[in-house]
Every structure is written in C-alpha cells, then in structure tokens.
Design an enzyme around this catalytic site. Structure first.
Site: not given
Lengths: 139, 448
Positions: B9, B44, B111, B279, B281, B301
């Site tokens: 990720g 986002c 991720a 791990a 997110g 965040t």
C-alpha cells in the site's frame, strides 16, 4: 529563471538528477540542493555536512538532510576537495527552504575532474525539461 | 545486512510508514508495493476534483517522485502483493507484466486500505454503478460528466456520498441521495445536528431521501434507474457510497487474525498477532480512546498516525499509537460539520450514561456584519463529568473547535473545567462568550 509548476530553476547552473545544483566559480564550484528538493522535503530541521578538506565523489553521498517528515542523503554532483562549508545552513537549516540557490549553498569544492564530470550533469535547458518530466501532469 | 522493510500500500498510511521507517533506519531497504498506477496521493481530495475546485487529479499527489528518490524508497506501482508467508517472512508480488517475485522481509507493514462496499441488492452486477475510492474511479465519474450526464443517484449519505453529491451539483448535475437510515451523516452527527446540514443541502437543491433503502438496480444492459423505498428514480449516473470495508484478504490468506470489527487486529505498536507484521490505516483496527473497544474508523488522519507508528516500529524504533477519537470534519457548500469522540447516539450504544448540551451562537460578534450561525453540542459522561464527545455545525470556524474539543477529551477534561476555560475574543473573529464554554455551562446546569 523559470518556474516548472511551483519549482524554480535558475539559469547559469548545472543540475544533477540527485537534486543538486552546481555553480562554476573560477577554479572552484559551489553546490547545493534544488528548489524541487527542498519543497519535496519540506521544513528542513537538520543538515549534516562534512568538514573542510574532506573528499567528495560524484554520485556518492556526503551528508544528510533531515526534515520534520523525511531524511535524505546529499549526493555529490561533482568530485573534489571541500574548501568551504556553509555554517549558516547548519545553524539555521531553514535557510535551505527559504533560499536554496543563494544563501542556502552547502559546499564550495575544488573539483578534481570537472570537465569530464560536467557531461554527467544537466544544463539549464535540460534541467527544465527534466523538472517538467518529473512533475508531468497526467490530466 | 541491512533491514528489509516491505510496505503493501502506498497512500496515506503506507507512505507515512515508509518515511518513519527511513527516519529510524538510514540503510534499510524499504519497498512499497501498490496495485495502483498512482502513489502517495490524497483520496480525501477526490470529491473536490469532481467538483472542480481542484484542477486535476494529478494535483492530489502529495509525495512527488523526488520524495521517494530522496528517501531511497523503492516504489513498485501497478504491482500486486498476492501472498504473504509469515513463516518464511516473504511477500509474493506480481508485476503488471505478470512477472512473479518473492521478496523477503524483516518487517512488513500491511496498508491494503478498504474497498467500496456493495450490499446484496438485486441487479448489483449490472454495469454502470460507480464508486469513488481511487483516482481511476474519479476519472470514470469525470468522464461520465463530460459525456453529458445530467443527473445522479448517490447511495449513502455519509461523508463521501455527500461530498461527491456536492461536487456533482457544482458541475451542474441534479443529485438525489438515497439513505437507508433516518438521518444523513449517521456516523458523524446526531440527528439534531445533522438536521442543520440536511436543511442547508436541501436549500441548495439536493434531493435527499432518508429511511429509504435501495431495493433494486433497474435497466437492461446497464443501470438506468434504482428502486428505492418503492419509488423508481432514473438517472444518468449511479454512485455507490454505502461505505467501505477493510481489505483484509491478503492478511487472512496468510493467517493473520482479524479483530471483532473484521479489520486486522493490532496491538499498541500497530503490530498484528504475528511478530514483525504491522497493519495500518483502513484495513486495521485499533482501540477507541473513550470506549477502549477496537474500532476501524477509516479516516485519513488515523491512517497517517498509525502509519507513522508502524513505520517507526518496523524500522527498529519504539512507538505506541495513542488510540482513536475519530475526529472528522467536512464542508458541504457553505456549511461545515465535524465531530470528535462519541456522538450521543454512539455513547448510548456503548452503554454510557451521558448528558448533552447544545448551544447556537454566531461565528463573530452578533452585531458584526457577516457573522454566521454555529451550533455546538457537547456529550458528557454523567459520573466523571468528562467530555466524551463534541459536534460542531456552522458557517465557518468549525475545524479548530473540533480540534480543541479533541484535545480536551484526550486530556480527560471535565465539563466543569471547560466551563471555566480562558478563551479569546475580538468582534470580527468570534463572540465574547465562546459557544463551547456556554455549552459546558448548560451541561453543568443539567448535571446539578
């Protein structure tokens, strides 16, 4: 000077693909990091530089820059012996963010093989082209 | 031999983890693997590219190619991690060209994010249902608008659904939102606060149907209408915003345990039940600061804060994740809304006895031209009198109040302390009495 997106590329310098600039000053050269480099690292908080008399080699790391988020090796754009080190960027590393091309210089080096090594660097036009490729918009 | 760190990720959590690992270990070999063509961009921001406030999707790239090069991060885009062997400590990857490689690791950070969730609705296999998770998804929506789409149905009135809805309206589309629950923003706000947002959106012309589930996707070759609450709604564009589900397949296949939220279980160092495997997110769960229960809040965040912790640990450092309050804010047309900690609904669901206080005020002195309305709601636990949640809806100045309440909750501040808080004042900037303070006084009166 041209701007590639928000990144400044001044005329009269040579550039390496490791984000350094080189200015030939008589029989010496001055080097530092590009505007693109400082903007990518953001707020630089620490510059670890070698001392006067140290040998640097083109393409080899000679120091470290640390920002709030990142840490990066400084890679020498030319080979030679260090004549001067910018004390100001060590005491005030933010100078590198504020003025990377003038006040934020890093080293003055007496080059050992300048003419042969300049061939490995980009001139202004090539650097502008390279910066454009780096930030190439896919839209 | 140098430490080998692999991160699966390469967006918010992944890049943050890579940077933190590099900070600790200057010589580690750090490799990021992502299936996507783009790395290090802000998901986002996607709705605001759709809306036209951001020029193009490329502008969402937060980390330039220079950043990866300067930090000596080996970025493998369009590469899929297909298997993890926790016994051999390897990750198997397949490149776009189909080349399979087995990469050994000393530390691994998962991720893998989350995928858009589609409930089992009749006709869901029909083409033409889009979602907004990646730049590629955004480009599809943008292409549909450019091809002449005039109307859209968005399924789900959460943050993403509404932000995309506003974006599409900015582009001139007629937008209908279908939400199964009786209110919009059910995770973020209580019904009384959500009503303010709903009214603003309706004033702007957004059609919002609450308490209506999508029963069927209609259309021959592709979806041309949905059946919702017995009503047929036709549109040119259909966007699924039902929510996201942790993408855990890679971890599950490797025998890495999930937690009770069905996301990957982690400890305080963001390490899974398997040593040296972390791990972070949207695919990971962690404890909520107030309830102490595991939670998978799926916010950017949280992804970056967890990424930083896992990356430091993966690089040989020691770092603890401080937990989740799920502070979040959004802006929809001219209204801002945010929450930190528990809403009243969430507090009750978690068996907390709470007292709430809501105050309406202005964002500048009442007499000052341009003052906008703002409403604050505090949620306070009865026995300890500690603040456990805060919601703010207003025309401006919402985010920093949410942050302020978040700090208060993290420090265990009581409502009595907040009622005595020292705040600033100037007529063009705020009211004499800070509305958070008045809300605290209101709660104190109810507690008497």
């Amino acid at each position: 000077m041209v701007k590639v997106e928000s990144y400044e590329v001044p005329e009269g310098l040579y550039f390496s693909k490791d984000f350094e600039w080189v200015k030939v000053e008589g029989d010496k050269i001055r080097m530092g990091i590009t505007d693109y480099a400082q903007k990518s690292l953001r707020e630089i908080v620490y510059a670890e530089l070698p001392s006067v008399g140290t040998e640097v080699t083109q393409g080899e790391p000679y120091g470290t820059l640390e920002s709030v988020k990142a840490v990066s090796d400084l890679v020498a754009a030319v080979s030679g012996t260090i004549q001067e080190v910018n004390d100001e960027v060590q005491s005030k590393p933010e100078t590198l963010n504020e003025d990377p091309y003038t006040k934020g210089w890093l080293l003055v080096v007496k080059p050992s093989n300048l003419q042969a090594e300049l061939v490995n660097l980009m001139d202004f036009d090539k650097s502008v082209e390279w910066h454009r490729a780096q930030v190439a918009s896919k839209c | 031999m140098s430490r080998r760190v692999i991160i699966v990720g390469a967006n918010a959590a992944g890049v943050e983890a890579a940077s933190a690992a590099r900070k600790k270990d200057r010589t580690a070999e750090i490799t990021l693997v992502t299936q996507e063509r783009n790395a290090g961009y802000s998901r986002c921001g996607l709705p605001f590219v759709i809306g036209g406030q951001i020029g193009c999707f490329h502008d969402l790239v937060v980390y330039s190619p220079a950043y990866f090069q300067m930090l000596k991060l080996n970025l493998r885009t369009e590469t899929k991690a297909t298997a993890i062997s926790t016994k051999d400590k390897t990750v198997t990857i397949t490149t776009k060209e189909g080349v399979v490689e087995v990469l050994p690791y000393d530390s691994l950070v998962i991720a893998t994010g989350a995928d858009s969730f589609m409930p089992p609705i009749k006709g869901k296999e029909k083409p033409g249902i889009l979602s907004l998770r990646s730049i590629e998804d955004g480009e599809k929506i943008d292409a549909a608008i450019r091809a002449g789409a005039k109307s859209a149905v968005i399924m789900g009135a959460g943050l993403i659904g509404l932000e995309v809805g506003v974006g599409l309206m900015e582009r001139g589309l007629k937008v209908t939102i279908v939400e199964m629950l009786p209110q919009i923003l059910p995770q973020l706000l209580d019904a009384d606060m959500a009503k303010l947002v709903l009214e603003h959106l309706q004033e702007k012309g957004m059609i919002i149907l609450t308490s209506k589930g999508v029963e069927e996707f209609l259309g021959k070759d592709k979806v041309t209408a949905v059946m919702a609450g017995g009503e047929k709604i036709e549109a040119d564009l259909f966007i699924s915003a039902f929510g996201v589900r942790a993408n855990t397949k890679l971890a599950v296949d490797a025998g890495i345990p999930l937690g009770e939220t069905r996301a990957i279980k982690t400890n305080g160092r963001m390490e899974t039940d398997i040593k040296d495997v972390y791990a972070v997110g949207d695919c990971a769960e962690a404890h909520n600061i107030i309830t102490h229960k595991p939670m998978c809040a799926q916010l950017g965040t949280i992804a970056v804060r967890q990424g930083k912790v896992a990356g430091a640990n993966a690089g040989g450092d020691y770092s603890q994740f401080s937990g989740i309050l799920a502070s979040a804010v959004t802006k929809l047309f001219e209204i801002e809304a945010g929450n930190t900690g528990l809403t009243e609904t969430a507090a009750i669901r978690n068996r907390l006895e709470v007292v709430t206080g809501a105050i309406s005020s202005k964002t500048k002195a009442d007499y000052f031209p341009g003052a906008k309305p703002i409403k604050i709601k505090l949620v306070v636990e009865k026995e300890s009198q500690r603040i456990v949640g805060g919601q703010v809806v207003g025309g401006e100045e919402v985010t920093q109040r949410i942050n302020c309440l978040s700090f208060a909750i993290q420090k265990g501040m009581t409502v009595r302390e907040l009622a005595k808080a020292d705040t600033a004042y100037a007529p063009p900037l705020c009211e004499t009495w800070e509305p958070m303070v008045i809300a605290a006084e209101l709660v104190l009166m109810k507690l008497r």
